[in-house]
Structures are given as structure tokens and as C-alpha cells.
Design an enzyme around this catalytic site. Structure first.
Site: not given
Ligand code: AMP
Length: 497
Positions: A8, A70, A171, A193
Site C-alpha cells: 500500500d 503521490k 485500494e 477510503d
């Protein structure tokens, strides 16, 4: 012998896991922690640090400490999102000749992919130390809402550090895989999420080991960082009001404020009140100045309530796309560190009309799902588990007069392949330009351009006679390939995006 792991690769923290037989295990990093800050810091002597030691450099070495990469990966320097965000980072970004983002640190230039590769290399090393064997393959997770460029860039990061990507998975899908594997329950599940930089909502149906994603939606610019920024903005304003000094240009002070705000935010998830104490933040005409502020949970909730509301608007859209109402769901799973905030839990529970699933560690569940998927691909998982994911955006081409023809609709199950026939608009037209876009607007200009290519050598014919077959293929990683074929001559042109 080499092992496969699940990674992850988070905006703020990353986590790795593997399957020990049929049991998922989170792999601790070299310091013994289950999560690793996704931070790289360049220090004198041409060396770099990764993880917690790098994060500790953020205050003393802010220009050379790179975090939240990211949020930059696969983005263009001049994109509207980046214009908003660029000044929020203390490190320097420059524009690459092709419009991409480059990062300057300690006199060197890096791509965001290279920075991510440093994090991945460290995680790989942690796994190798822990497992006592080489790690060459991994499943890596990305936000469901990552577009093609962002997925490809993530894959590139892995190849820079010598990791073969078995699969890129979303994810939330990974989270539901881990949840479903654990509970063995059937039903409709929403995965909410909210991580450091991105928000994703995915609605799935789990039935006897088949995980069918019904819809997915999200925002790649909505996450925990925005909650921090609200508090940072308030602290800066208060300081300006009190002392007439704008600290937003003081990178060292700003970094200290940023850390303190994030820490206070975390504390407010567990205590009703906290204090931000930053002595000697700068010097004023009368000597040193300090920040000392008491903040209570209700105040912080008011500062950030609209951010949570924005996530719920996106949930509404995902439910609509899945053709479901909130009451039809059997479970809500919370993923991402920001879901520890009580207001998030409360508003999500109210929206879905149920309490979120208990006993799930939002920081680890995604990595566990990735490890599980790695095992499935390697054929080492006993049970039948099938993952049916979807495309997060509609994909298509620009038509004459600036229109947008969708070829693969949003939320189509992947892998997907679809061909549509087009023709020429002028007599004796010898070439056609194919402009590939993603988005939902009927106007091409409102959607995101992915690539352009030309199909040449079409035989002369009246307008409307040649048949040009355009094929879109989205693979299991969510990556797109487009080809155009002139049926008359058999000539074909392909582009991998
Ligand atoms: P992730 O990307 O899932 O690692 O999520 C990281 C985000 O979660 C960061 O913005 C953190 O500040 C936030 N976070 C972590 N722990 C907490 C907490 N206890 N309360 C609120 N936010 C948190």
C-alpha cells in the site's frame, strides 16, 4: 526462492504485507513499525533517508525532504490542481520539457516516480530483511480514482527499483478483499477510503468469493492534508492578526506549524481538547514570538465539516452509479488514517444509516488485500477469489465538431475491450486523427486528454465510405491501449497510454 508482497504505497504512510500460508501478515519496517512515512530526505554527502528518519528531517531540512509525492505523480506542472498545490510544499518543483513535474533536492533533479522508487526500494528491503529472502514481485495499490498516467507512473516507480508489478489494484478493492477474506460474508459493501491525499468510495458486491465492483468514485485532491491545511490556515491568520507577521513565506516556521497541526488533528480524534505550542517560531520587533493555542474538537470539526460533506456528495454519486440506496448496503468499511476522526465516522454512519464495520485497522487493511491478491495471482490461495474491478472514468475519442464519443463507459468491469466503427468526414481523406480522452462531458474540451495519434494511408474514397474500427482495451491494471484499424487496407495504428 523469492517472495511476493502486497504494497500500500500511501500518500503519507505506506504499509507492506505478505501471506504466511493462508494468514495475512503485516511486515514491520526496519524500525519495527507497521507503517512507514512515504518520505525521502536528501542529506549532505549525496545520501538519502527514507521513512521515519526522513520525516524527522522535515523541519531542519525542509527544502530537501520530499513528502506527499503521490499527489504529484502522473500530473502536469501547469494543471489547475497543481497550480493550487505547488506553493503548499516547501521543496522546489520545476517543469519538465514535456510539462511533467520535476523535483529539485540537494542540487539534483528527480521525477516523482524516482522519489516513489526510493520509498519502494526501502519497503522492499524491509520485506527482504524480515522474510530472509529476495522480494522481486509485488501487487501495488493505487486510489481507484487514479487515472491512466498515474497508474503507469506508479508502475514505473516499481521498475526503477527492480520490482516487478504483478498487478496494480485499487485500494478500496484491496480493502474489501481483505475484509471479505476475513469475514467470509456475502453482501453489498461500501469502502470509504479517506487517506492523506485522496478520497475514494467503492461499492462492491461480495458473493461466494467473487468481488464485483459496482461503482467507484473519488477525488484525488481531497484527503487528510486538507484537514491539516484548514488548521494551518487558521493558525497563520491568527498569528498575522496578533503580530502582523505573515509566516506563510517562512518555510521553516511553516514546516513546524504543519507538523504541529497534524499532530493536534490526530490528538483531537482521541481527546476533546489539545494545545499547539511552538516556542520561538520567529522573531518580531520586541524579540522572539511563539504560538500557543488551545483547540477543541468542536472548533476543529467546524473548520473541516465541509470537507467531510464533500466526501458524502461523492458517496451519493457512487451509490447512484451502482443503482443502490444507502439502506441496501450490508456493510461500510472505513479505510485511511483520516477516518479515525470522530466527525468522519459520525457523518459516514449517519449517511449510510449504519455503524461502520468494527475491528478493521484502516492503516493495514489495504496492504493485506494487496498481499492476498498477490497470492491469488500466484495461485497460492486455496479459495476461489475473483476480483472484478471497474474503470473509474468513461474513455472515448473526440469526434468532429469537438464532441466526445464514449467507447468504454465509466464503471465498466475490467478487463474490458470494445470496438466502435467510425468513418471519414471528407472525400478522399487519407488520414484520421484519433484523440483519446477520459471524462464524462459530451464536450471533448471539458475532458482530460490522454493521447493523440494518426492513422494514415486510408485508400481514397468518398466521405463516409471507409470503415475505421477503433478499439479500446483496459487491462486488469486499469491501463488503456487504443488501436485504430482501417478495415479496407487492414492498416493499424496502436497507442499504449
Ligand atoms: P493514509 O494515507 O491512509 O496513511 O492516511 C494518512 C492520513 O490520516 C494523514 O492525513 C494523517 O494525518 C491522518 N490520520 C492518521 N491518524 C489520524 C487520527 N488519529 N486522526 C485523524 N487523522 C489521522
Amino acid at each position: 526462492m523469492s517472495a511476493v508482497i502486497g504494497i500500500d504505497l500511501g500518500t503519507t504512510y505506506s504499509c507492506i504485507a505478505f501471506m504466511d500460508g493462508q494468514t495475512p501478515v503485516v511486515i514491520p519496517n526496519l524500525e519495527g513499525n507497521n507503517t512507514t512515512p512515504s518520505v525521502v530526505s536528501f542529506i549532505p554527502g549525496g545520501q538519502h533517508l527514507v521513512g521515519l528518519p526522513a520525516l524527522r528531517q522535515a523541519i531542519s531540512n525542509p527544502y530537501n525532504t520530499i513528502y506527499s509525492v503521490k499527489r504529484l505523480i502522473g500530473k502536469k506542472f501547469n494543471s489547475p490542481e497543481m497550480e493550487q498545490l505547488r506553493d503548499k510544499f516547501p521543496y522546489r518543483m520545476i517543469e519538465a520539457p514535456n510539462g511533467d513535474i520535476l523535483i529539485e533536492a540537494a542540487g539534483e533533479i528527480y521525477t516523482p516516480q524516482e522519489i516513489s522508487a526510493f520509498v519502494l526500494a526501502y519497503l522492499k528491503q524491509c520485506a527482504e530483511n524480515y522474510l530472509g529472502t529476495r522480494v522481486e514481485e509485488a501487487v501495488i495499490t493505487v486510489p481507484a480514482y487514479f487515472n491512466d498516467h498515474q497508474r503507469q507512473a506508479t508502475k514505473d516507480s516499481a521498475s526503477i527499483c527492480g520490482l516487478k508489478v504483478l498487478r496494480i489494484i485499487n485500494e478500496p478493492t484491496a480493502a474489501s478483499l481483505a475484509y471479505g477474506f476475513n469475514t467470509r460474508k456475502n453482501g453489498k459493501v461500501a469502502v470509504y477510503d479517506l487517506g492523506g491525499g485522496t478520497f475514494d468510495i467503492t461499492v462492491l458486491e461480495i458473493h461466494d468469493g467473487i468481488f464485483h465492483v459496482l461503482s467507484t468514485s473519488g477525488d484525488t485532491f481531497l484527503g487528510g492534508d486538507d484537514f491539516d491545511n484548514r488548521l494551518i490556515g487558521w493558525l497563520l491568520e491568527e498569528f498575522k492578526k496578533e503580530h502582523g507577521i505573515d509566516l506563510s513565506q517562512d518555510k521553516f516556521a511553516l514546516q513546524r506549524i504543519k507538523e504541529a497541526a497534524e499532530k493536534a488533528k490526530r490528538e483531537l480524534s482521541f481527546t476533546p481538547e489539545t494545545e499547539i505550542n511552538l516556542p520561538f517560531i520567529c522573531s518580531g520587533p520586541g524579540g522572539s514570538l511563539h504560538i500557543q493555542k488551545k483547540i477543541n474538537r468542536a472548533f476543529f470539526e467546524n473548520l473541516t465539516r465541509d470537507l467531510v460533506e464533500n466526501t458524502l456528495t461523492i458517496c451519493q454519486k457512487a451509490l447512484k452509479d451502482a443503482g443502490l440506496s444507502a439502506s441496501r448496503l450490508d456493510e461500510v468499511i472505513l479505510v485511511g488514517g483520516q477516518t479515525r476522526m470522530p466527525l468522519v465516522r459520525q457523518m459516514v454512519a449517519e449517511f449510510f444509516g449504519r455503524q461502520p464495520a468494527a475491528r478493521i485497522n484502516p492503516d493495514e487493511i489495504v496492504a493485506i488485500g494487496a498481499a492476498l491478491q498477490a497470492n491469488i495471482i500466484k495461485g497460492s490461495t486455496r479459495d476461489l477469489v475473483l476480483l472484478l474491478d471497474v474503470t473509474p472514468f468513461s474513455l472515448g475519442i473526440e469526434t468532429e465538431n469537438g464532441g466526445f464519443q464514449k467507447i468504454i463507459e465509466r464503471n465498466t468491469t475490467i478487463p474490458a475491450r470494445k470496438t466502435m466503427a467510425f468513418t471519414t468526414v471528407e472525400n478522399n481523406q487519407r488520414r484520421v486523427r484519433i484523440h483519446v480522452l477520459q471524462g464524462e462531458s459530451p464536450k471533448a474540451a471539458d475532458n482530460k486528454s490522454l493521447a493523440t495519434f494518426e492513422l494514415v494511408g486510408i485508400d481514397p474514397a468518398p466521405a463516409g465510405v471507409p470503415q475505421i474500427d477503433v478499439t479500446f482495451e483496459v487491462d486488469a491494471d486499469g491501463l488503456l491501449r487504443v488501436s485504430a484499424r482501417d478495415v479496407g487496407t487492414g492498416r493499424e495504428q496502436k497507442v499504449e497510454i
